[in-house]
Every structure is written in C-alpha cells, then in structure tokens.
Design a protein around this motif. Structure first.
Motif, short mmCIF file in Angstrom:
data_model
loop_
_atom_site.label_atom_id
_atom_site.label_comp_id
_atom_site.label_asym_id
_atom_site.label_seq_id
_atom_site.Cartn_x
_atom_site.Cartn_y
_atom_site.Cartn_z
N UNK A 3 9.71 2.87 -12.92
CA UNK A 3 9.92 3.41 -11.60
C UNK A 3 9.33 2.22 -10.60
N UNK A 4 8.32 1.40 -11.15
CA UNK A 4 7.78 0.29 -10.23
C UNK A 4 9.05 -0.59 -9.80
N UNK A 5 10.00 -0.70 -10.45
CA UNK A 5 11.17 -1.55 -10.19
C UNK A 5 12.07 -0.88 -9.23
N UNK A 6 11.75 0.39 -9.05
CA UNK A 6 12.68 1.14 -7.99
C UNK A 6 12.01 1.12 -6.55
N UNK A 7 10.56 1.29 -6.80
CA UNK A 7 9.55 1.68 -5.57
C UNK A 7 9.45 0.31 -5.03
N UNK A 8 9.02 -0.77 -5.65
CA UNK A 8 8.93 -1.89 -5.05
C UNK A 8 9.62 -2.40 -4.12
N UNK A 9 11.07 -2.27 -4.31
CA UNK A 9 12.22 -2.65 -3.62
C UNK A 9 12.19 -1.70 -2.42
N UNK A 10 11.85 -0.60 -2.47
CA UNK A 10 11.69 0.23 -1.25
C UNK A 10 10.60 -0.37 -0.31
N UNK A 11 9.66 -0.66 -0.89
CA UNK A 11 8.58 -1.32 -0.11
C UNK A 11 9.15 -2.57 0.86
N UNK A 35 1.00 -1.30 0.02
CA UNK A 35 -0.08 0.05 0.07
C UNK A 35 0.96 1.07 0.04
N UNK A 36 1.87 1.34 0.74
CA UNK A 36 2.96 2.31 1.00
C UNK A 36 3.72 2.44 -0.74
N UNK A 37 3.73 1.45 -1.40
CA UNK A 37 4.27 1.56 -2.61
C UNK A 37 3.58 2.12 -3.57
N UNK A 38 2.16 1.74 -3.39
CA UNK A 38 0.93 2.38 -3.94
C UNK A 38 0.96 3.87 -4.27
N UNK A 39 1.19 4.25 -2.93
CA UNK A 39 1.14 5.75 -2.66
C UNK A 39 2.35 6.47 -3.27
N UNK A 40 3.58 5.79 -3.25
CA UNK A 40 4.60 6.37 -3.84
C UNK A 40 4.68 6.45 -5.37
N UNK A 41 3.99 5.42 -5.71
CA UNK A 41 3.94 5.14 -7.25
C UNK A 41 3.26 6.29 -7.81
N UNK A 42 1.86 6.66 -7.12
CA UNK A 42 0.98 7.76 -7.32
C UNK A 42 1.81 9.03 -7.26
N UNK A 43 2.46 9.18 -6.29
CA UNK A 43 3.24 10.55 -6.09
C UNK A 43 4.40 10.73 -7.34
N UNK A 44 5.06 9.64 -7.32
CA UNK A 44 6.07 9.69 -8.50
C UNK A 44 5.59 9.92 -9.94
N UNK A 45 4.32 9.60 -10.35
CA UNK A 45 3.68 9.82 -11.47
C UNK A 45 3.69 11.59 -11.84
N UNK A 46 3.64 12.47 -10.76
CA UNK A 46 3.49 13.63 -10.67
C UNK A 46 4.65 14.44 -11.23
N UNK A 47 5.82 13.71 -11.01
CA UNK A 47 7.13 14.37 -11.42
C UNK A 47 7.10 14.05 -13.07
#
Length: 417
Positions: free
Chosen positions: A100-108, A10-22
């Motif tokens: 970017x999913x492959x960056x953020x999922x490892x952060x999760x 869920x945290x990864x999902x929030x980060x992905x949504x935020x990343x799409x704004x950049x």
C-alpha cells in the motif's frame, strides 16, 4: 500555494495510517493488517483511495480484475502514460506498508505536482493492484496480469477456504470477469511501470541509506523432496545400522544452507518438513521437505540446483538412503530496464543520496508487468528489514526522500521524451 515535499509526505503518512484500519484485525499495531482480495476490507480501501484520488483532481475507475486506477491527466490528451503503483492486499497479519505504501506515495506525488502547478507531458496512472500476494485464492499477481494482458482465465476457477471461486468473488465485487481481457493496457500507450516498495530486507538500513534502486526481481524455484529410509524401534536398532530419513533430511538442509552461503546472489531455504511415522520412539521412514532457491540471475540459480542435487544424491547414498523429488514451481528472474535503472539512479543522486543498486529477493507486480512495458523499482528502507509482520516500520523522513526521488524521475522522463 506550492507545498514542500515534507508536507506532501506528511499527507501520505496520514493516508497510510488511515489505510491500516481497513483490515480484518482490530489493532494493526498489535495484530497487523489483513486485507484480502475482493473482501469488504478491499472495498473499504478502494472507497477511501477513490475519495483521496478525486480530491486530487484525478479521474478514477475500477477494472474487471478489481484494480483501482486513478489518472492524473497531462495537458496533452494524446500523451502516453507512466504507470505507478503497487498492491493493496496483504498477507494475514501483515505490515502497514508492504504494497500500500507504493500506492499512497504516488498519490502524495500527485498532491505535490498539483499544488506546485507542475505540468508533465505524460499522464500518470496510479494503480492499486487487487491481489499480488495470492493469500485468498493462492493465485498471485492477479491484478498486474490483468493490466499486462497475461491473465489466464483458468485462475477464475480458484477457490478460497470457504469454497467461493475467484469468478464469484469478482462478480460480487462489481466486476465482469468475462471482460477482463479488455482491461489490458495497449503497450504503445505506456512509457513504463515504476513501483516503490519497502525493501523487506536489511541492506539499506545496514548501509544507512533511505532508498535504493532495484536491478532485478528474483527468480524462484521450489522443490518437494522426500528422503526414504527404514522405520524401526528407536531402542533396539543399533545406530550404525539405521536408515534414518530425518537424519538424511538434516544433511540435505545443511547442504542447502552451505551452498547458499557460498554462492553469491543466491539465497535459499528449507521451509517445510513432514516426517513419518513421526513417533517419539520410531526411526523416521520418510521425511518430506520443501527446498526453495532464489537468485536474480537464472543461470546462477540453475547451476546451483544442479550442484545441490548432485551433492544430495552422493550424501544420501552414503547413508543408505534414497530420495525422489519434483520441481513444483519456477518463476524466471525479471531484470529491471537498464534505462530506468539509470533514471532512478540519477534521481537518487540528485536528491543527495548515494545510489545503491540491489536486487529484490521477493516477488512483485513487476514480474507480470514486464510483459507489458519496461519496469523499474525504488526500494525504501524498512526498520530491521522486517516485513510480512505487524512490526513492519518505515521512517517519515524516508517517505519524504522517496517522494523527492519520484518527482526527479518525472522531470527526467519529461526531458527524456
């Protein structure tokens, strides 16, 4: 307090949504995401990633190739390192998950490990590669070549559409291009590189599987072929006397399609056509087209190339046409490491998912990273197989399952020693 895989995802999902704004675009849902190397959008993305990484207790650094690297340190300071990550850049008007999913999922994953107090006997470095797509400077795999130690300094002379060189862009981004060679990882310190990426194809969805294990990253070759005919008046030259280059090109296109339809593990496309003189009432004299062939098996691809050009020569000669062609690009296939395929396959099975092995028809950072270390890839199902498009989509539940697989992989690597 320990958290669940679902909470970490869920945290990864929030980060992905935020990343799409950049993005250069205002509305990622409608216009997709455009984030190119060494731009203000790239800087904003790295600033956000740095904040998220530090919030997870990671140490963060940017190298001279504009890669961002966050380290989740092991209790063993002398341990080797597992590299996880993918690229942060996009194609113009691309999707929200490619790269970017492959960056953020490892952060999760790091979030889950930290909150669950799971310690590992190796470091985990999460990498946001600066430029895999090559959109701005037409030079792909920039970031991964830097880490692998295969960066060619002549790439620094490449320029974008505004005439800015890669060298200048990196300097303005806070990098020292002359020091890039010092940013390569020592091979003896690396366990492996594993990338999680959306499939960019429909196979997993068709088989109702959330994830799949990649066997190889495809080999690619591209040709520029020109068919030579004879121009003439479209109303006065009888059909049986014509030497129509465009008709010949159409037959070439059919040959490419038929060959790929009939050859296992081979795909191809004619993606670009230039016709001359390109008049509505003129028989085409020359037609130039691109031919691309891809296969995870270089022998299959090269044999297909030979058959194709034998067929083209015979077909065009029978129509009174000639041709010339040149090989404009060739990238050999890169197999994923057999032992990592086994590790990933076992982790998928342990997560309660039927293992599916498939090859990647698209290029990835592993093409460069294989010069440094063993590589592995985990694919995640994407809706309709759509990618490089604003309609790119994944399911939150699949993100949770992929996270479970990555955690299992870590335990298997820890046991592997």
């Amino acid at each position: 307090m320990p958290i669940s895989h679902e909470q970490a995802a869920d945290q990864a999902w929030q980060w992905l949504e935020a990343a799409s704004r950049f993005s250069e675009t205002q509305d990622p849902e409608r216009d997709g995401v455009t984030r190119l190397c060494a731009t203000q959008e790239h800087r904003a993305m790295l600033d956000a990633l740095s904040e998220w990484m530090r919030g997870l207790g990671m140490t963060v650094r940017q190298d001279n190739g504009a890669n961002l690297i966050g380290r989740h340190a092991s209790w063993n300071a002398a341990a080797r390192t597992l590299l996880l990550g993918s690229h942060q850049d996009t194609v113009p008007n691309g999707g929200k998950y490619d790269g970017i999913m492959g960056v953020i999922l490892p952060l999760a994953l790091i979030h889950y490990l930290r909150e669950s107090r799971i310690e590992l006997p190796f470091h985990i470095d999460v990498v946001a590669f600066s430029d895999e797509e090559g959109t701005r400077f037409s030079s792909t795999l920039l970031g991964s070549k830097v880490l692998a130690g295969t960066f060619d300094n002549t790439m620094l002379d490449a320029v974008d559409d505004e005439g800015t060189s890669l060298r200048q862009a990196l300097i303005e981004f806070g990098c020292r291009p002359e020091a890039i060679t010092g940013d390569a990882y020592p091979a003896e310190e690396v366990i492996a590189f594993i990338e999680t990426h959306i499939e960019q194809g429909p196979q997993l969805e068709l088989e109702n599987l959330p994830v799949g294990v990649v066997s190889a990253i495809t080999g690619i070759e591209r040709h520029r072929l020109t068919v030579h005919g004879l121009a003439g008046h479209a109303g006065t030259v009888p059909m049986h006397l014509r030497q129509d280059a465009l008709v010949g090109a159409a037959r070439v296109i059919q040959l490419v399609d038929t060959l790929c339809q009939q050859t296992e593990d081979l795909v191809g496309v004619v993606g670009k056509i230039e016709n001359a003189p390109n008049g509505v009432n003129v028989i085409p004299q020359t037609t130039t087209l691109s031919i691309e062939l891809r296969s995870p098996d270089d022998a299959i691809r090269r044999q297909a190339r030979q058959r194709l050009f034998e067929q083209i020569e015979a077909t065009l000669a029978a129509s009174g046409l000639s041709f010339d062609h040149s090989l404009t690009y060739e990238q050999p296939a890169v197999p994923c490491s057999a032992w990592l395929i086994q590790v990933l396959e076992g982790a998928v099975q342990d997560t309660g998912i039927e293992p599916r092995i498939l090859f990647s028809g698209a290029g990835h950072d592993g093409l460069a990273m294989q010069a440094l270390c063993d590589i592995g890839m985990l694919f995640l199902r994407c809706k309709g197989g759509v990618s490089h498009h604003p309609g790119e989509a994944i399911a939150p539940g699949d993100l949770t399952r992929a996270l479970s697989v990555l955690e299992n992989v870590c335990h298997r690597l820890a046991a592997h020693g």
